[in-house]
Write an enzyme that holds these catalytic residues in place. Structure first.
Site, mmCIF file in Angstrom:
data_model
loop_
_atom_site.group_PDB
_atom_site.id
_atom_site.type_symbol
_atom_site.label_atom_id
_atom_site.label_comp_id
_atom_site.label_asym_id
_atom_site.label_seq_id
_atom_site.Cartn_x
_atom_site.Cartn_y
_atom_site.Cartn_z
ATOM 1 N N ASN A 163 -2.209 2.777 5.687
ATOM 2 C CA ASN A 163 -1.466 1.371 5.543
ATOM 3 C C ASN A 163 -1.237 0.700 6.695
ATOM 4 O OD1 ASN A 163 -0.900 2.411 3.056
ATOM 5 N ND2 ASN A 163 1.381 2.753 3.400
ATOM 6 N N GLY A 164 -1.221 -0.727 6.545
ATOM 7 C CA GLY A 164 -1.203 -1.543 7.859
ATOM 8 C C GLY A 164 -2.485 -2.319 8.281
ATOM 9 N N TRP A 169 -3.064 -2.862 -1.394
ATOM 10 C CA TRP A 169 -2.728 -4.138 -1.616
ATOM 11 C C TRP A 169 -3.633 -4.853 -0.604
ATOM 12 C CZ3 TRP A 169 -0.902 -8.120 1.459
ATOM 13 C CH2 TRP A 169 -0.334 -9.246 0.618
ATOM 14 N N LYS A 214 12.215 -16.309 -8.714
ATOM 15 C CA LYS A 214 11.992 -15.156 -9.831
ATOM 16 C C LYS A 214 11.036 -15.784 -10.740
ATOM 17 C CE LYS A 214 13.243 -12.374 -8.276
ATOM 18 N NZ LYS A 214 13.910 -12.203 -7.207
ATOM 19 N N GLU A 247 16.646 -18.935 -5.612
ATOM 20 C CA GLU A 247 16.512 -17.392 -6.207
ATOM 21 C C GLU A 247 15.906 -17.655 -7.578
ATOM 22 O OE1 GLU A 247 15.877 -14.578 -5.073
ATOM 23 O OE2 GLU A 247 16.181 -13.407 -6.705
ATOM 24 N N ARG A 249 3.865 -0.585 -4.633
ATOM 25 C CA ARG A 249 3.636 -1.006 -3.224
ATOM 26 C C ARG A 249 2.342 -1.763 -3.157
ATOM 27 N NH1 ARG A 249 7.000 1.606 0.698
ATOM 28 N NH2 ARG A 249 5.629 0.866 2.121
ATOM 29 N N CYS A 275 0.909 -1.231 0.102
ATOM 30 C CA CYS A 275 -0.060 0.019 0.112
ATOM 31 C C CYS A 275 1.048 1.276 -0.056
ATOM 32 C CB CYS A 275 -0.924 -0.014 1.293
ATOM 33 S SG CYS A 275 -2.053 -1.489 1.352
ATOM 34 N N GLU A 328 7.715 -15.711 -9.267
ATOM 35 C CA GLU A 328 6.966 -14.474 -8.964
ATOM 36 C C GLU A 328 6.442 -13.559 -10.225
ATOM 37 O OE1 GLU A 328 9.369 -12.117 -5.524
ATOM 38 O OE2 GLU A 328 10.668 -12.706 -7.216
ATOM 39 N N HIS A 353 16.494 -38.020 -3.985
ATOM 40 C CA HIS A 353 15.760 -38.283 -2.747
ATOM 41 C C HIS A 353 14.200 -37.746 -2.770
ATOM 42 C CE1 HIS A 353 19.301 -39.508 -0.963
ATOM 43 N NE2 HIS A 353 20.015 -38.500 -0.821
ATOM 44 N N LYS A 389 5.984 -5.251 -3.138
ATOM 45 C CA LYS A 389 7.358 -4.878 -3.073
ATOM 46 C C LYS A 389 7.776 -5.003 -1.633
ATOM 47 C CE LYS A 389 11.420 -3.540 -4.992
ATOM 48 N NZ LYS A 389 11.917 -4.934 -5.312
HETATM 49 C C1 G6P Z 1 8.405 -9.086 -0.585
HETATM 50 C C2 G6P Z 1 8.892 -9.120 -2.117
HETATM 51 C C3 G6P Z 1 10.068 -9.845 -2.415
HETATM 52 C C4 G6P Z 1 11.269 -9.579 -1.292
HETATM 53 C C5 G6P Z 1 10.699 -9.706 0.322
HETATM 54 C C6 G6P Z 1 11.532 -9.312 1.262
HETATM 55 O O1 G6P Z 1 7.789 -10.489 -0.698
HETATM 56 O O2 G6P Z 1 7.908 -9.345 -3.011
HETATM 57 O O3 G6P Z 1 10.506 -9.593 -3.736
HETATM 58 O O4 G6P Z 1 12.349 -10.238 -1.755
HETATM 59 O O5 G6P Z 1 9.444 -8.967 0.301
HETATM 60 O O6 G6P Z 1 11.880 -8.017 0.997
HETATM 61 P P1 G6P Z 1 13.082 -6.838 1.560
HETATM 62 O O7 G6P Z 1 12.615 -5.705 1.285
HETATM 63 O O8 G6P Z 1 13.126 -7.249 2.962
HETATM 64 O O9 G6P Z 1 14.171 -7.412 1.022
#
Ligand code: G6P
Length: 612
Positions: free
Chosen positions: A104-105, A78, A489, A485, A27, A2, A492, A508, A607
């Site tokens: 927000n929150g 969000w 990606k 990672e 956001r 948000c 996501e 396994h 984000k």
């Molecule tokens: C969210 C984002 C991810 C990110 C994670 C941690 O889930 O979508 O892309 O890696 O938060 O975020 P930070 O700002 O703590 O690295």
């Protein structure tokens, strides 16, 4: 998670709000809205409220170009409580329509507050927890918005960043913070309030970061910050170093593509001024620890979420293999509720791009409560984690706008390489070895550039496999977190199922998934683990599974076994995470493009996740 923006000043507020929300769209992007104070003389509804489901583009279409008004607030959502629709979008009004709020929150006690207000005759319009704030302020309002906000805050449990306006107090915005960031933008005859500096960068670089428990009341020419006990504070005005260009796409089709290709520069920034060739060590003054304190450290713990956790996993392997310090990386959301044992002489690193992730922040506070030092590895300067940690390392990636993290990840890696070297040089590593390590680290930006040069090959391979419904990403040692990672990606941004696994572990269990429809992407180390990895590749091939391999250039054997081969510049095995991750970022990016996904703003994600 948000975004909030508010503006008061001489200019047409609606434009500034919509433009600010566009900057904050990463956001949250399920709905958005603005509330604008009408000029006092105007009749009808006291506040103009425009809300729209969907992206900011939808809101932009709904806002009349000549909408009058010079003070207002906006929000991009969000969803947490209540489905995504126009009514649940923010801002929310009180019953009289004179008070508008954005939030927000999460308000944890909103059900009890709602019941109390309903008994008083309040009618609620939305299903959100946030609307309760508007009615609560209205309940306490007696001619002074700031006082009403302060009285209301006493009843709220949970987290909030709030901005609100009242139709009878022209030009005034009142904001409050508890657990969700809010920044004041100090302009020339105008003031802004936002959850993130990117919303105000076009207007001012002079900012004040609010702390938890603080309330701001602003007019175009002045602002006043006070704390929970009503004491007026004298906050420091900071200068934001980011340039406006850094938050533009600058010719790229999307932010993620731009940020992937920025990595040679962003890594160079993370390393800049920190490589000490004379002593074969690193200079990390921000840690703010004496030599004695550094020497006393016996173990390293990392707390983080998402991509930052993956950087932490690499970092911990480095701490162990390079610096010979026991190290573990833990998911912040797990650690907080686990009643963790905090061993003496441990140092904790909270790793976070945004510096606002609630899980990481709360885990960090839990560790601090138990008496351990927590250092931050953050990108956003002035963020909560950066401010609440005892010291740390800023990674200087510049603003990362795409929701999927790329350049912040490689800069976090750079920070861990510097840290591992620092600790290693205090223990077993010789001066000569330190200089050699630095020589390799210095080459990393060029290595990454070389890996990115495989763009066309990667695009062709991504196209070939874009029909696949499942992928396995496999790596060993330092490349195991890189496999995690790569899989993250892909999940996501393309919504394709992918699992990251340790290559030695596939026999396994996961090998049961292998079929001609399930490609396996191998990251091939160039040390003693190479042959073992090649055996694992053959095991997959023997079962009819397609194999894509990322390996050093000129690796003929790997090229002959794999169905598809992505060559990357050769480097020492210790530095292979840097050459292996850019191809995976590009692979995910091109698959997402093939599938027509919204690369920068993938569905359901945000984000910066400021709720647990
Ligand atoms: C969210 C984002 C991810 C990110 C994670 C941690 O889930 O979508 O892309 O890696 O938060 O975020 P930070 O700002 O703590 O690295």
């Amino acid at each position: 998670m948000c975004g909030i923006v508010g503006y008061t000043g001489p200019r047409q507020v609606s434009r500034i709000l919509v433009e600010g929300l566009k900057r904050l769209e990463y956001r949250g992007y399920d709905s958005a809205g603005i509330a604008v104070q009408k000029d006092v003389a105007q009749a009808g509804e006291p506040i103009t409220l425009i809300k729209k489901t969907g992206k900011i583009a939808e809101l932009r279409k709904a806002v009349p170009k000549d909408l009058p008004g010079h003070c207002g607030i906006g929000h991009t959502r969000w969803a947490t409580h209540g489905v995504v629709n126009d009514v649940n979008a923010h801002p929310h009004l009180d019953g009289s329509g004179k008070i508008a709020i954005v939030h927000n929150g999460i308000i944890e006690n909103y059900v009890a507050l709602k019941e109390m207000l309903e008994k008083e005759g309040t009618v609620f319009r939305s299903d959100t927890d946030s609307e309760v704030i508007a009615h609560l302020i209205s309940y306490h309002y007696d001619g002074d918005l700031e006082l009403a906000v302060k009285a209301s805050l006493k009843h709220l449990k949970g987290t909030y960043g709030i901005a609100c306006i009242h139709a009878d107090e022209p030009g005034r915005i009142v904001g409050a913070r508890n657990g969700s960031p809010l920044v004041i933008g100090v302009g020339d005859g105008e003031m802004l309030l936002a959850s993130d500096v990117t919303a105000m960068l076009a207007h001012t670089k002079r900012v004040v970061y609010l702390n938890d428990g603080e309330v701001v009341s602003m007019l175009p020419h002045e602002f006043k910050v006070s704390d929970g006990d009503d004491r007026v504070l004298d906050p420091k005005i900071d200068h934001v170093a980011w340039e406006l260009g850094a938050i533009e796409k600058e010719g790229y089709s999307c932010y993620m593509e731009k940020e992937i290709f920025e990595q040679p520069d962003s890594i160079a920034r993370a390393l800049s001024g920190r490589m000490d060739f004379e002593y074969g060590s690193s200079k990390l003054g921000g840690l703010d620890l004496t030599k004695k304190e550094l020497h006393a450290i016996e173990r390293v713990r990392v707390i983080a979420a998402g991509t930052s956790w993956h950087a932490g996993l690499v970092g911990c392997q480095l701490m162990e293999s390079v610096a010979r310090l026991p190290a573990t990386a833990e998911l912040a959301s797990e650690l907080r509720y686990r009643n963790p044992v905090v061993e003496p002489n441990s140092v904790y690193f909270a790793v976070s791009q945004s510096g606002e992730t609630a899980d990481t922040l709360y885990a960090m506070r839990e560790i601090q409560r138990r008496g351990s030092t927590v250092l931050g590895i953050c990108n956003v300067v002035g963020s909560t984690i950066a401010r609440e940690s005892a010291g740390g390392v800023y990674v200087h990636s510049g603003p990362e706008i795409a929701v999927a993290s790329t350049k912040a990840f490689t800069s976090q890696l750079a920070a861990f390489y510097l840290l591992a070297l620092l600790f290693a040089r205090m223990h077993d590593m010789s001066h000569h070895e330190g200089v050699e390590f630095l020589g390799r680290l210095k080459d990393v930006p060029d290595l990454v550039r070389g890996a990115l040069a495989q763009r066309d090959t990667i695009q062709a391979i991504a196209k070939k496999y874009s029909h696949a419904k499942d992928f396995l990403f496999l790596g060993r040692g330092l490349l195991y977190p890189i496999a995690l990672e790569g899989a993250l990606k892909l999940k996501e941004i393309s919504y394709v199922h992918a699992e990251g696994y340790a290559s030695g572990e596939i026999k396994h269990g996961p090998i049961a998934l292998v079929s001609p429809d399930t490609p396996s992407l191998f990251l091939v180390p160039n040390d003693y683990l190479r042959e073992k990895t090649i055996s694992n590749m053959k095991e997959i091939k023997a079962r009819g599974g397609p194999v894509i391999a990322v390996a050093d250039e000129g690796d003929e054997l790997v090229a002959s076994i794999a169905d598809d081969y992505i060559p990357v510049p050769r480097t020492h095995a210790l530095f292979q995470p840097f050459t292996m991750v850019p191809p995976l970022q590009l692979f995910a990016y091109f698959i997402a493009l093939e599938l027509g996904r919204d690369v920068d703003q993938p569905r359901n994600l945000a984000k910066s996740v400021t709720v647990e």
